[in-house]
Design a protein around this motif. Sequence first.
Motif, PDB file in Angstrom:
ATOM      1  N   ARG A  61       0.861  -1.180   0.000  1.00  0.00           N
ATOM      2  CA  ARG A  61       0.000   0.000   0.000  1.00  0.00           C
ATOM      3  C   ARG A  61       0.898   1.231   0.000  1.00  0.00           C
ATOM      4  O   ARG A  61       1.908   1.270   0.714  1.00  0.00           O
ATOM      5  CB  ARG A  61      -0.901   0.011   1.226  1.00  0.00           C
ATOM      6  CG  ARG A  61      -1.818   1.230   1.318  1.00  0.00           C
ATOM      7  CD  ARG A  61      -2.647   1.230   2.608  1.00  0.00           C
ATOM      8  NE  ARG A  61      -3.513   0.070   2.676  1.00  0.00           N
ATOM      9  CZ  ARG A  61      -3.411  -0.892   3.588  1.00  0.00           C
ATOM     10  NH1 ARG A  61      -2.452  -0.840   4.495  1.00  0.00           N
ATOM     11  NH2 ARG A  61      -4.239  -1.910   3.582  1.00  0.00           N
ATOM     12  N   ILE A  62       0.547   2.216  -0.796  1.00  0.00           N
ATOM     13  CA  ILE A  62       1.338   3.442  -0.862  1.00  0.00           C
ATOM     14  C   ILE A  62       0.422   4.630  -0.613  1.00  0.00           C
ATOM     15  O   ILE A  62      -0.737   4.627  -1.022  1.00  0.00           O
ATOM     16  CB  ILE A  62       2.061   3.564  -2.223  1.00  0.00           C
ATOM     17  CG1 ILE A  62       3.121   4.670  -2.187  1.00  0.00           C
ATOM     18  CG2 ILE A  62       1.088   3.779  -3.364  1.00  0.00           C
ATOM     19  CD1 ILE A  62       4.029   4.673  -3.401  1.00  0.00           C
ATOM     20  N   THR A  63       0.919   5.624   0.122  1.00  0.00           N
ATOM     21  CA  THR A  63       0.158   6.856   0.324  1.00  0.00           C
ATOM     22  C   THR A  63       0.965   8.026  -0.235  1.00  0.00           C
ATOM     23  O   THR A  63       2.194   8.042  -0.138  1.00  0.00           O
ATOM     24  CB  THR A  63      -0.168   7.119   1.804  1.00  0.00           C
ATOM     25  OG1 THR A  63       1.040   7.313   2.543  1.00  0.00           O
ATOM     26  CG2 THR A  63      -0.948   5.959   2.406  1.00  0.00           C
ATOM     27  N   PHE A  64       0.266   8.966  -0.814  1.00  0.00           N
ATOM     28  CA  PHE A  64       0.934  10.112  -1.433  1.00  0.00           C
ATOM     29  C   PHE A  64      -0.023  11.296  -1.461  1.00  0.00           C
ATOM     30  O   PHE A  64      -1.242  11.135  -1.398  1.00  0.00           O
ATOM     31  CB  PHE A  64       1.388   9.772  -2.856  1.00  0.00           C
ATOM     32  CG  PHE A  64       0.274   9.318  -3.763  1.00  0.00           C
ATOM     33  CD1 PHE A  64      -0.342  10.208  -4.629  1.00  0.00           C
ATOM     34  CD2 PHE A  64      -0.156   7.999  -3.746  1.00  0.00           C
ATOM     35  CE1 PHE A  64      -1.378   9.791  -5.462  1.00  0.00           C
ATOM     36  CE2 PHE A  64      -1.192   7.568  -4.573  1.00  0.00           C
ATOM     37  CZ  PHE A  64      -1.801   8.467  -5.433  1.00  0.00           C
ATOM     38  N   LYS A  65       0.559  12.474  -1.559  1.00  0.00           N
ATOM     39  CA  LYS A  65      -0.231  13.697  -1.594  1.00  0.00           C
ATOM     40  C   LYS A  65       0.068  14.448  -2.879  1.00  0.00           C
ATOM     41  O   LYS A  65       1.233  14.614  -3.248  1.00  0.00           O
ATOM     42  CB  LYS A  65       0.098  14.571  -0.379  1.00  0.00           C
ATOM     43  CG  LYS A  65      -0.767  15.813  -0.263  1.00  0.00           C
ATOM     44  CD  LYS A  65      -0.431  16.572   1.007  1.00  0.00           C
ATOM     45  CE  LYS A  65      -1.282  17.828   1.137  1.00  0.00           C
ATOM     46  NZ  LYS A  65      -0.955  18.585   2.366  1.00  0.00           N
ATOM     47  N   VAL A  66      -0.963  14.879  -3.574  1.00  0.00           N
ATOM     48  CA  VAL A  66      -0.809  15.692  -4.782  1.00  0.00           C
ATOM     49  C   VAL A  66      -0.861  17.155  -4.357  1.00  0.00           C
ATOM     50  O   VAL A  66      -1.868  17.622  -3.833  1.00  0.00           O
ATOM     51  CB  VAL A  66      -1.915  15.386  -5.814  1.00  0.00           C
ATOM     52  CG1 VAL A  66      -1.706  16.224  -7.069  1.00  0.00           C
ATOM     53  CG2 VAL A  66      -1.921  13.906  -6.167  1.00  0.00           C
ATOM     54  N   ASN A  67       0.224  17.859  -4.563  1.00  0.00           N
ATOM     55  CA  ASN A  67       0.337  19.237  -4.079  1.00  0.00           C
ATOM     56  C   ASN A  67      -0.255  20.265  -5.030  1.00  0.00           C
ATOM     57  O   ASN A  67      -0.862  21.251  -4.605  1.00  0.00           O
ATOM     58  CB  ASN A  67       1.810  19.566  -3.817  1.00  0.00           C
ATOM     59  CG  ASN A  67       2.412  18.638  -2.794  1.00  0.00           C
ATOM     60  OD1 ASN A  67       1.823  18.381  -1.751  1.00  0.00           O
ATOM     61  ND2 ASN A  67       3.588  18.096  -3.088  1.00  0.00           N
ATOM     62  N   HIS A  68      -0.057  20.055  -6.315  1.00  0.00           N
ATOM     63  CA  HIS A  68      -0.603  20.982  -7.320  1.00  0.00           C
ATOM     64  C   HIS A  68      -0.574  20.282  -8.675  1.00  0.00           C
ATOM     65  O   HIS A  68       0.025  19.221  -8.817  1.00  0.00           O
ATOM     66  CB  HIS A  68       0.195  22.288  -7.362  1.00  0.00           C
ATOM     67  CG  HIS A  68       1.644  22.107  -7.735  1.00  0.00           C
ATOM     68  ND1 HIS A  68       2.073  21.969  -9.033  1.00  0.00           N
ATOM     69  CD2 HIS A  68       2.753  22.035  -6.964  1.00  0.00           C
ATOM     70  CE1 HIS A  68       3.389  21.820  -9.056  1.00  0.00           C
ATOM     71  NE2 HIS A  68       3.827  21.862  -7.803  1.00  0.00           N
ATOM     72  N   SER A  69      -1.235  20.844  -9.653  1.00  0.00           N
ATOM     73  CA  SER A  69      -1.293  20.308 -11.019  1.00  0.00           C
ATOM     74  C   SER A  69      -2.075  18.994 -11.058  1.00  0.00           C
ATOM     75  O   SER A  69      -2.587  18.517 -10.054  1.00  0.00           O
ATOM     76  CB  SER A  69       0.118  20.106 -11.593  1.00  0.00           C
ATOM     77  OG  SER A  69       0.857  21.312 -11.566  1.00  0.00           O
ATOM     78  N   ILE A  70      -2.161  18.427 -12.241  1.00  0.00           N
ATOM     79  CA  ILE A  70      -2.815  17.148 -12.458  1.00  0.00           C
ATOM     80  C   ILE A  70      -1.733  16.132 -12.781  1.00  0.00           C
ATOM     81  O   ILE A  70      -0.872  16.384 -13.625  1.00  0.00           O
ATOM     82  CB  ILE A  70      -3.814  17.214 -13.630  1.00  0.00           C
ATOM     83  CG1 ILE A  70      -4.855  18.302 -13.381  1.00  0.00           C
ATOM     84  CG2 ILE A  70      -4.488  15.867 -13.834  1.00  0.00           C
ATOM     85  CD1 ILE A  70      -5.676  18.116 -12.125  1.00  0.00           C
ATOM     86  N   ILE A  71      -1.759  14.995 -12.106  1.00  0.00           N
ATOM     87  CA  ILE A  71      -0.805  13.941 -12.432  1.00  0.00           C
ATOM     88  C   ILE A  71      -1.559  12.851 -13.183  1.00  0.00           C
ATOM     89  O   ILE A  71      -2.675  12.486 -12.833  1.00  0.00           O
ATOM     90  CB  ILE A  71      -0.108  13.387 -11.177  1.00  0.00           C
ATOM     91  CG1 ILE A  71      -1.114  12.804 -10.179  1.00  0.00           C
ATOM     92  CG2 ILE A  71       0.725  14.483 -10.512  1.00  0.00           C
ATOM     93  CD1 ILE A  71      -0.454  12.091  -9.007  1.00  0.00           C
ATOM     94  N   SER A  72      -0.949  12.348 -14.244  1.00  0.00           N
ATOM     95  CA  SER A  72      -1.642  11.424 -15.139  1.00  0.00           C
ATOM     96  C   SER A  72      -0.809  10.174 -15.391  1.00  0.00           C
ATOM     97  O   SER A  72       0.399  10.252 -15.608  1.00  0.00           O
ATOM     98  CB  SER A  72      -1.930  12.127 -16.473  1.00  0.00           C
ATOM     99  OG  SER A  72      -2.543  11.261 -17.384  1.00  0.00           O
ATOM    100  N   GLY A  73      -1.483   9.023 -15.350  1.00  0.00           N
ATOM    101  CA  GLY A  73      -0.814   7.761 -15.653  1.00  0.00           C
ATOM    102  C   GLY A  73       0.330   7.472 -14.701  1.00  0.00           C
ATOM    103  O   GLY A  73       1.395   7.001 -15.111  1.00  0.00           O
TER     104      GLY A  73
END
Length: 206
Positions: free
Chosen positions: A109-121
């Motif tokens: 299991r991995i946890t991550f935070k998207v800070n800005h922008s769109i991440i794809s694929g």
Amino acid sequence: MSGHEDQDDLKPSNTPGYKPSAAKSAEEYAKLDANDESLARWKASLGITGDVPAGDTSGPKVTVLTLELDSPTLPPGKKLIFNLSDTAKLADTKKNPIVIKEGVEYNVRITFKVNHSIISGVRYIQLVKRAGIKVDKLEQMLGSYGPHPKGEAYAKNFDPEESPSGLVARSGSYNVRSRVVDDDGEVYAVSWITDWEWAFKLAKEW
């Protein structure tokens, strides 16, 4: 295997005919084709609404937080969680590998935070070697995400796997090199380190 070959193994698989689109911020996506219903549903699934405040885009797009190994066979109260910002603890596993029970089902299991922008694929890629020889590679699709509306982290459970078993499998430790990368080939760093390394060994018990 040389370092150059390692880099090749850690590249995401190519999808025939796929060409990554130009990167856009969440604010730019919010304003894009506002009257397109299907696009609106896709943006909503990423948490993008019509009112997206302009955020700080100077830092990393993604912060990878933790990596966890879970199994229904783990003793009560025992957890195998790596805080990926603790690089000293990760480095210590090379001398003191974590123990994984042989022949049991487990999942990552991995946890991550998207800070800005769109991440794809976005994908998690893991290369496992023993005595310098590649023995396994895991490539798991995480998906596409925008910044969480509440600023929270995302969690992704990977498909269950079975740990190797037998005397040969238990001899020696396994070195792992992991990275999170998108379809554009952009690697999302952990504490400014593009790849993180850790080690485990197999045993009869956890």
